[in-house]
Scaffold this motif. Structure first.
Motif: not given
Length: 225
Positions: A186, A159, A190, A163
């Motif tokens: 990722r 993050e 999430a 990202a």
């Protein structure tokens, strides 16, 4: 870690070519082009290097061989397919020193960043990647590798800045294999299972059959069911 037989044969051929060029008094451009070919050969991924750690899957010890040859500017014959472990620091330092004299070498800075990452020096790796990215802000390889290093420094979290770097990498090259693998990871963390699925399916559709990161996508899709 040794190179596969076919790569070793090609490496020996390139070394012989380098010696011939130097004997013939070839210009710097010809020698630099040969050096780039040697670097690309040593950096080429092989399936045997694949595992579940993204960084190890993408760089591995072979990167340090490339750093050694890259630092030894103009001397392709200096590359050793299996350098002694105790010379690793010297090789990476050679590369760092050469880049101080040639600061516009984006590929060299990226290689230095990967070398520091392999050595477990994330702060120095980040500095090298920042220089590489300043020279090539849209290079998807640099963006994805930098995201990987930053994630390592964040205890594996992708993050934040990682990202953002991955988003830039996929914008520059939508089928970039490492960016797809990392962004899929990722997305799953999430809670976006469908995005993770789509990214990993895209990776499997576009990556070469022997690419080491295919294993990450296959494992992830298997866990998604």
């Amino acid at each position: 870690m040794s190179l596969p037989p076919n790569a070793l044969n090609e490496l020996h051929a390139l070394r012989a070519q380098g010696l011939a060029l130097r004997a013939a008094g070839a210009d710097a451009a010809a020698l630099a082009d040969l050096e780039r070919r040697i670097v690309d050969l040593v950096l080429a991924p092989e399936p045997a290097r694949a595992n579940n750690r993204l960084l190890a899957a993408c760089v591995g010890a072979a990167l340090l061989l490339a750093a050694a040859g890259y630092a030894w500017k103009g001397n392709p014959g200096a590359i050793n397919p299996a350098p002694p472990p105790d010379r690793t620091e010297e090789m990476v330092q050679r590369l760092a020193t050469r880049l101080q004299q040639q600061p516009d070498d984006a590929k060299g800075w990226a290689m230095l960043g990967r070398s520091y990452a392999v050595l477990g020096r994330p702060a120095l790796a980040q500095q090298a990647y920042e220089k590489a990215l300043a020279l090539q802000p849209q290079n998807p390889d640099v963006l994805a590798d930098f995201a990987d290093v930053l994630a390592t420094a964040q205890n594996g979290s992708l993050e934040g800045e990682p990202a953002a770097l991955l988003a830039r990498a996929l914008k520059a090259e939508p089928n970039h294999t490492k960016a797809l693998a990392l962004e899929g990871t990722r997305a799953l963390r999430a809670g976006d299972r469908e995005r993770a699925r789509a990214l990993w399916q895209q990776l499997l559709k576009t990556a070469p059959a022997d690419h080491p990161l295919r294993g990450i996508a296959e494992k992830g899709l298997g866990e998604l069911g």
